[in-house]
Design an enzyme around this catalytic site. Structure first.
Site, PDB file in Angstrom:
ATOM      1  NE  ARG A 242      -2.605  -1.121   3.649  1.00 32.17           N
ATOM      2  CZ  ARG A 242      -2.866  -2.344   4.107  1.00 32.17           C
ATOM      3  NH1 ARG A 242      -3.526  -3.201   3.361  1.00 32.17           N
ATOM      4  NH2 ARG A 242      -2.484  -2.708   5.308  1.00 32.17           N
ATOM      5  CG  PHE A 258     -10.177  -8.829  -6.456  1.00 31.32           C
ATOM      6  CD1 PHE A 258     -11.181  -9.797  -6.453  1.00 31.32           C
ATOM      7  CD2 PHE A 258      -9.389  -8.688  -7.594  1.00 31.32           C
ATOM      8  CE1 PHE A 258     -11.379 -10.611  -7.577  1.00 31.32           C
ATOM      9  CE2 PHE A 258      -9.584  -9.488  -8.710  1.00 31.32           C
ATOM     10  CZ  PHE A 258     -10.572 -10.458  -8.704  1.00 31.32           C
ATOM     11  CG  ASP A 280     -14.777  -6.441  -2.734  1.00 32.50           C
ATOM     12  OD1 ASP A 280     -13.567  -6.606  -2.470  1.00 32.50           O
ATOM     13  OD2 ASP A 280     -15.657  -7.275  -2.404  1.00 32.50           O
ATOM     14  CB  ALA A 308     -13.018  -8.300 -10.177  1.00 30.94           C
ATOM     15  CG  ASP A 325      -4.775  -8.137  -2.720  1.00 35.13           C
ATOM     16  OD1 ASP A 325      -4.222  -9.257  -2.803  1.00 35.13           O
ATOM     17  OD2 ASP A 325      -5.025  -7.578  -1.628  1.00 35.13           O
ATOM     18  CB  CYS A 365      -3.094 -14.083  -0.891  1.00 35.63           C
ATOM     19  SG  CYS A 365      -4.854 -14.187  -1.179  1.00 35.63           S
TER      20      CYS A 365
END
Ligand code: SAH
Length: 421
Positions: A242, A258, A280, A308, A325, A365
């Protein structure tokens, strides 16, 4: 004194390794699987287990589970004795590591009384991040397999992934309350491992007032509401990325895919973005994103509740800084192919929205997706999008998410800062 001393020899489960499995523990991997166990004795409900070799010598000790394939989450190996003090010391030093450089001279003299140096808590370790929100215990990365604790100002959010450790909740509660100046603890209790452990999945609040708060990170404000939020309420692991986004955003049209509670969007706006659009699928997340932009005076950002995958196909807008993300598409090893198609699809269509010279931060992730595979997916997205793409930086989780060299499975967040030409 506690009613039951979980660490007493009589209250510990003894698990005996199969012959030939002794070398398993040489690598200090904390997960001891059922397949390595020949026989066992002692109370089934034991919180602590000792792993012994076929000759009866202790080789490891840790949190016990009767139902999981991971029968022991080891904390100590060899002759080292696992006591309640071991657990407390691990927790205290884990918290202390976030307070200074980790070097003795820089840690407050009495690390057991961090409360007394509360003003220092506004500075995370490494002094670069002004924040009162951080992951203070990162499971294996802090030699506490099964325990994750995030601190949000005066709240702690705890995730426990093991039945033995669940019984030690009073100890966890004592240490956290003593070391951090807390208003309360939100016991999140929602990770899938708890099903396997046959532990309750209902959250619990032990504290005063409401289990929600506002945090400050690098001078920006965010609402964190663990009961309704995803994960523990906020994605602390993305803090550095960020901050990077803020430095890149000046004058750029920014798309935050996202977005969850809009954290990347807020940083982009703070960095002087020409425009910020947050997307989102969750209306709740978008509502919080709107609040977070408002809290920081960035009301002119836009907010879109959409899938998305549809959004990137349909929008006619063009951007020059994009953050992608998504949630973990691969929840298990078997999911990798499907996940790879998802990552390729979203990255391919995202790249098509970028004007030449744009930058893109793209993440996975999924712990099951290797960095190598992720890079190949981005390559193939770039090829199909017909774009020339270079990566200028590899991205990873913030330093309050250490990964044990003995348990590399703890590394999950990977990403690239791309230049799309
Ligand atoms: N970047 C965020 C964290 C993202 S978490 C941060 O730094 O705070 C992943 C988010 O993706 C969640 O908010 C979830 O609601 C959202 N999501 C999941 N599937 C989606 C989809 N198909 N389209 C859009 N958003 C989706």
């Amino acid at each position: 004194m506690r009613a039951v001393d979980f660490f007493e020899p009589a209250n510990r489960r003894i698990l005996t390794l199969k012959p030939g499995k002794e070398r398993l523990v040489a690598n200090r991997h904390p997960w001891i699987f059922a397949g390595a166990i020949a026989r066992e004795s002692g109370p089934e409900e034991a919180a602590i287990a000792d792993l012994v070799d076929p000759r009866g010598r202790r080789v490891a000790s840790g949190f016990h589970s009767l139902h999981s394939q991971i029968r022991v989450r080891a904390l100590t190996f060899g002759d080292e004795v696992l006591t309640e003090e071991t657990l407390c010391e691990r927790m205290v030093s884990s918290i202390a590591r976030r307070m200074g450089s980790g070097l003795k001279s820089k840690v407050p003299r009495d690390v057991a009384r961090l409360r007394d140096v509360r003003p220092a808590l506004s500075t995370l370790d490494l002094t670069t991040y002004a924040t009162n929100a951080m992951r203070v215990i990162n499971a294996e990365g802090d030699e506490l397999s099964g325990l994750t604790v995030d601190r949000y100002d005066d709240l702690a959010v705890v995730e426990i992934a093991n039945a033995g450790l669940e019984q030690l909740r009073p100890v966890i509660n004592d240490v956290l309350s003593r070391e951090l100046a807390l208003r309360g603890i939100w016991w999140k209790n929602d990770i899938p491992a708890r099903h396997i452990e046959r532990l309750p999945m209902d959250p619990e609040w032990t504290g005063e007032g409401e289990p929600s708060t506002e945090i400050v990170e690098n001078g920006l404000r965010f609402r964190v509401d663990p009961p309704s939020g995803q994960k523990t309420g906020f994605f602390l692991d993305q803090r550095e990325n960020r901050a990077l986004t803020r430095t890149l955003a000046g004058g750029r049209r920014v798309l935050n895919l996202f977005s969850y509670s809009g954290a990347f969007g807020v940083y982009a706006a703070a960095g002087g973005a020409a425009s910020v659009e947050n997307v989102d699928i969750s209306a709740g997340a978008i509502e919080v994103a709107r609040q977070n932009h408002g809290l920081n005076g960035f009301d002119e950002a836009s907010f879109v509740v959409a899938d998305a995958f549809d959004y990137v196909r349909k929008t006619t807008s063009r951007f020059d800084l994009l953050i992608c993300d998504p949630p973990a598409f691969a929840k298990s090893r078997g999911d990798i192919d499907r996940a790879a198609r998802g990552y390729k699809d979203i990255n391919l269509f995202a790249m098509k929205l970028l004007d030449p010279g744009a930058r893109m931060l793209t993440f996975s992730c999924s712990g099951h997706m290797s960095l190598d595979l992720f890079q190949k997916i981005i390559f193939s997205a770039a090829q199909d999008a017909g774009r020339r793409v270079a990566f200028v930086r590899r991205l990873t989780a913030a330093p309050d998410h250490p990964v044990s060299l003995f348990c590399p499975e703890g590394e999950y967040l990977k990403g690239f800062l791309l230049e799309v030409r």
